[in-house]
Design a protein around this motif. Sequence first.
Motif, PDB file in Angstrom:
ATOM      1  N   GLN A   1       0.829  -1.240   0.030  1.00 48.09           N
ATOM      2  CA  GLN A   1       0.062   0.068   0.047  1.00 48.09           C
ATOM      3  C   GLN A   1       0.844   1.317   0.062  1.00 48.09           C
ATOM      4  OE1 GLN A   1      -0.297  -2.482   2.234  1.00 48.09           O
ATOM      5  NE2 GLN A   1      -2.481  -3.529   1.326  1.00 48.09           N
ATOM      6  N   PRO A   2       1.881   1.279   0.518  1.00 44.51           N
ATOM      7  CA  PRO A   2       2.689   2.537   0.561  1.00 44.51           C
ATOM      8  C   PRO A   2       3.174   2.777  -0.599  1.00 44.51           C
ATOM      9  CG  PRO A   2       3.268   1.374   2.566  1.00 44.51           C
ATOM     10  CD  PRO A   2       2.455   0.437   1.847  1.00 44.51           C
ATOM     11  N   ALA A   3       3.623   1.949  -1.406  1.00 41.84           N
ATOM     12  CA  ALA A   3       4.236   1.927  -2.756  1.00 41.84           C
ATOM     13  C   ALA A   3       3.329   2.801  -3.749  1.00 41.84           C
ATOM     14  CB  ALA A   3       4.580   0.655  -3.536  1.00 41.84           C
ATOM     15  N   TYR A   4       1.901   2.575  -3.382  1.00 39.33           N
ATOM     16  CA  TYR A   4       0.973   3.183  -4.493  1.00 39.33           C
ATOM     17  C   TYR A   4       0.790   4.668  -4.016  1.00 39.33           C
ATOM     18  CZ  TYR A   4      -0.940  -1.170  -6.218  1.00 39.33           C
ATOM     19  OH  TYR A   4      -0.990  -2.426  -6.591  1.00 39.33           O
ATOM     20  N   LEU A   5       1.043   4.899  -2.930  1.00 35.17           N
ATOM     21  CA  LEU A   5       1.021   6.523  -2.396  1.00 35.17           C
ATOM     22  C   LEU A   5       2.126   7.169  -2.741  1.00 35.17           C
ATOM     23  CD1 LEU A   5      -0.387   8.560  -0.935  1.00 35.17           C
ATOM     24  CD2 LEU A   5       0.342   7.891   1.275  1.00 35.17           C
ATOM     25  N   ILE A   6       3.347   6.324  -2.638  1.00 33.14           N
ATOM     26  CA  ILE A   6       4.594   7.029  -3.247  1.00 33.14           C
ATOM     27  C   ILE A   6       4.326   7.350  -4.759  1.00 33.14           C
ATOM     28  CG2 ILE A   6       7.033   6.450  -3.487  1.00 33.14           C
ATOM     29  CD1 ILE A   6       6.887   4.986  -0.958  1.00 33.14           C
TER      30      ILE A   6
ATOM     31  N   LEU B   1      -7.778   8.967  -5.668  1.00 38.56           N
ATOM     32  CA  LEU B   1      -7.003   8.441  -6.659  1.00 38.56           C
ATOM     33  C   LEU B   1      -6.099   7.334  -5.823  1.00 38.56           C
ATOM     34  CD1 LEU B   1      -5.762  11.242  -8.591  1.00 38.56           C
ATOM     35  CD2 LEU B   1      -7.578   9.983  -9.049  1.00 38.56           C
ATOM     36  N   TYR B   2      -5.621   7.634  -4.748  1.00 38.42           N
ATOM     37  CA  TYR B   2      -5.103   6.181  -3.920  1.00 38.42           C
ATOM     38  C   TYR B   2      -5.756   5.164  -3.718  1.00 38.42           C
ATOM     39  CZ  TYR B   2      -2.729   4.365   0.242  1.00 38.42           C
ATOM     40  OH  TYR B   2      -2.159   3.322   0.940  1.00 38.42           O
ATOM     41  N   GLY B   3      -7.003   5.331  -3.219  1.00 41.82           N
ATOM     42  CA  GLY B   3      -7.943   4.176  -2.946  1.00 41.82           C
ATOM     43  C   GLY B   3      -8.352   3.609  -4.255  1.00 41.82           C
ATOM     44  N   GLN B   4      -8.287   4.112  -5.492  1.00 41.61           N
ATOM     45  CA  GLN B   4      -8.675   3.539  -6.692  1.00 41.61           C
ATOM     46  C   GLN B   4      -7.491   2.406  -7.184  1.00 41.61           C
ATOM     47  OE1 GLN B   4     -11.063   3.502  -9.017  1.00 41.61           O
ATOM     48  NE2 GLN B   4     -12.111   5.485  -8.491  1.00 41.61           N
ATOM     49  N   GLN B   5      -6.402   2.333  -6.690  1.00 46.58           N
ATOM     50  CA  GLN B   5      -5.202   1.440  -7.042  1.00 46.58           C
ATOM     51  C   GLN B   5      -5.087   0.293  -5.820  1.00 46.58           C
ATOM     52  OE1 GLN B   5      -3.794   1.899  -9.636  1.00 46.58           O
ATOM     53  NE2 GLN B   5      -5.006   3.710  -9.976  1.00 46.58           N
ATOM     54  N   LEU B   6      -5.953   0.626  -4.660  1.00 46.28           N
ATOM     55  CA  LEU B   6      -5.527  -0.382  -3.688  1.00 46.28           C
ATOM     56  C   LEU B   6      -5.990  -1.549  -3.696  1.00 46.28           C
ATOM     57  CD1 LEU B   6      -6.049   2.023  -0.543  1.00 46.28           C
ATOM     58  CD2 LEU B   6      -3.885   1.300  -1.751  1.00 46.28           C
ATOM     59  N   LEU B   7      -7.115  -2.272  -4.088  1.00 46.50           N
ATOM     60  CA  LEU B   7      -7.679  -3.239  -4.120  1.00 46.50           C
ATOM     61  C   LEU B   7      -8.166  -3.656  -5.533  1.00 46.50           C
ATOM     62  CD1 LEU B   7     -10.015  -3.243  -1.077  1.00 46.50           C
ATOM     63  CD2 LEU B   7      -7.793  -4.341  -1.217  1.00 46.50           C
ATOM     64  N   PRO B   8      -7.964  -5.001  -6.095  1.00 49.99           N
ATOM     65  CA  PRO B   8      -7.230  -6.009  -5.380  1.00 49.99           C
ATOM     66  C   PRO B   8      -5.810  -5.811  -5.212  1.00 49.99           C
ATOM     67  CG  PRO B   8      -8.649  -6.945  -7.370  1.00 49.99           C
ATOM     68  CD  PRO B   8      -8.509  -5.501  -7.386  1.00 49.99           C
ATOM     69  N   GLY B   9      -5.213  -5.101  -5.745  1.00 48.00           N
ATOM     70  CA  GLY B   9      -3.760  -4.585  -5.478  1.00 48.00           C
ATOM     71  C   GLY B   9      -3.017  -5.816  -6.069  1.00 48.00           C
ATOM     72  N   HIS B  10      -1.590  -5.543  -5.841  1.00 48.25           N
ATOM     73  CA  HIS B  10      -0.494  -6.387  -6.183  1.00 48.25           C
ATOM     74  C   HIS B  10       0.064  -6.787  -5.010  1.00 48.25           C
ATOM     75  CE1 HIS B  10      -1.242  -5.682 -10.565  1.00 48.25           C
ATOM     76  NE2 HIS B  10      -1.396  -4.323 -10.153  1.00 48.25           N
TER      77      HIS B  10
ATOM     78  N   LEU C   1      -7.969   8.236   5.311  1.00 46.89           N
ATOM     79  CA  LEU C   1      -8.373   6.896   5.305  1.00 46.89           C
ATOM     80  C   LEU C   1      -9.507   6.447   5.114  1.00 46.89           C
ATOM     81  CD1 LEU C   1      -5.754   5.973   8.109  1.00 46.89           C
ATOM     82  CD2 LEU C   1      -5.685   5.419   5.718  1.00 46.89           C
ATOM     83  N   ILE C   2     -10.695   6.998   5.336  1.00 42.82           N
ATOM     84  CA  ILE C   2     -11.970   6.709   5.186  1.00 42.82           C
ATOM     85  C   ILE C   2     -12.193   7.003   3.688  1.00 42.82           C
ATOM     86  CG2 ILE C   2     -14.424   7.259   5.477  1.00 42.82           C
ATOM     87  CD1 ILE C   2     -13.450   5.779   7.564  1.00 42.82           C
ATOM     88  N   GLU C   3     -12.034   7.977   2.916  1.00 44.04           N
ATOM     89  CA  GLU C   3     -12.177   8.201   1.572  1.00 44.04           C
ATOM     90  C   GLU C   3     -11.502   7.267   0.828  1.00 44.04           C
ATOM     91  OE1 GLU C   3     -12.497  13.115   2.018  1.00 44.04           O
ATOM     92  OE2 GLU C   3     -10.595  12.209   1.407  1.00 44.04           O
ATOM     93  N   SER C   4     -10.140   6.883   1.126  1.00 45.52           N
ATOM     94  CA  SER C   4      -9.467   5.976   0.104  1.00 45.52           C
ATOM     95  C   SER C   4      -9.911   4.239   0.596  1.00 45.52           C
ATOM     96  CB  SER C   4      -7.991   5.946   0.633  1.00 45.52           C
ATOM     97  OG  SER C   4      -7.541   5.532   1.908  1.00 45.52           O
ATOM     98  N   SER C   5     -10.432   4.091   1.722  1.00 49.33           N
ATOM     99  CA  SER C   5     -10.804   2.906   1.931  1.00 49.33           C
ATOM    100  C   SER C   5     -12.089   2.541   1.231  1.00 49.33           C
ATOM    101  CB  SER C   5     -10.993   2.621   3.348  1.00 49.33           C
ATOM    102  OG  SER C   5      -9.734   2.733   3.982  1.00 49.33           O
ATOM    103  N   MET C   6     -13.223   3.352   1.171  1.00 54.12           N
ATOM    104  CA  MET C   6     -14.286   3.385   0.676  1.00 54.12           C
ATOM    105  C   MET C   6     -14.235   3.324  -0.956  1.00 54.12           C
ATOM    106  SD  MET C   6     -17.126   5.297   2.777  1.00 54.12           S
ATOM    107  CE  MET C   6     -17.712   5.082   4.395  1.00 54.12           C
TER     108      MET C   6
END
Length: 342
Positions: free
Chosen positions: A19-24, A79-88, A148-153
């Motif tokens: 998850q940190p890599a997506y934010l970076i 934009l961060y949340g869009q990348q998180l799931l399923p993720g890699h 975190l709420i925004e990105s998680s939802m």
Amino acid sequence: MSRVNWLDCETRFISARAQPAYLIDLALSRGIESHHLLKGTGLFYDDLLSGDPHISANQFHRLIDNSRLLLGADDSGFLYGQQLLPGHYGAASNMLWHADTLLQALQHLQQYKVLLSPLSAPVLRMDEQSVYVYWLDSFNAGKNRQFLIESSMVAVTALARQLGGPNLPWHYHLAHSEPAYIEQYWVHLGEHLRFQSPVSFMRIPREFVSKALPSSAVVGRIAEQEAGLQLSQLPAPDSFTDALYEYLATHISKLTGMEQVAADFGMSTATFKRRLQREGTQFQAQLDRARTIIALDLYLCRGMTNEDVAGYLQFNDRTNFRRFLKRLTGKSPNDLRQWLNG
């Protein structure tokens, strides 16, 4: 309790390549210099490329702090949340991709939250009509809570769209006030939004998460076994406050006090208090959080009366129950019931 070890805010269990890599990546794509972005995190950009460093929740929160400050953009959490799931994330991501139903994917997300959502824990509840996803701080989020709420939802919404189709009727309840950048919510979540909710949660009719998905049962089971092995290799399967929430949710109707909880966690009361302080919280705050979510669950999923909910939460005095709900939700019991059913 049989478990005596939990993840704390200084445990280095989060892969910086996850998850940190997506934010970076998001910050770098907008021209942020890596040394500014990683300041105070204990991370170095070259470490990400040459190895697999692990960071703590506190380090991850510092990265989010830096990102929010340097990006200064209303859309960054979305934009961060869009990348998180399923993720890699290896087996854990494959497990989501090959879920039999969207409900199973959500159950996987809850069970393997430490791997898939390390800072923000999803809690599933359901009744005959709907499935609810509540969001808890696994570690004290402080000023990062709304991000975190925004990105998680958004992450769960994006996952559901990939697995179940683009037009799923999610409804979103958010604990914070309506922000100035409401258009970002419309774009990424839709228009079924209610702000200033007692707690943040998502809701969807159960029929939409129960449909069979085109998945590979064999690959899914193998991925779940591998994810389970990965989870077993972590220092612990839960954060301290997540474990405390689960305990309170199970024992709330017969709880006698903090001394009982501390003893069941294998600690003296003084040690228990210090452990909570180290996580940036107190027992009363955790008890209030659990009671609020349980009250909503009892109203929404079980249709209980005010008297039943008060009794379940061990409020023998209706006035004290009313004051409790008013303090934590801003609403009286009757007003809260009407708001939830509105």
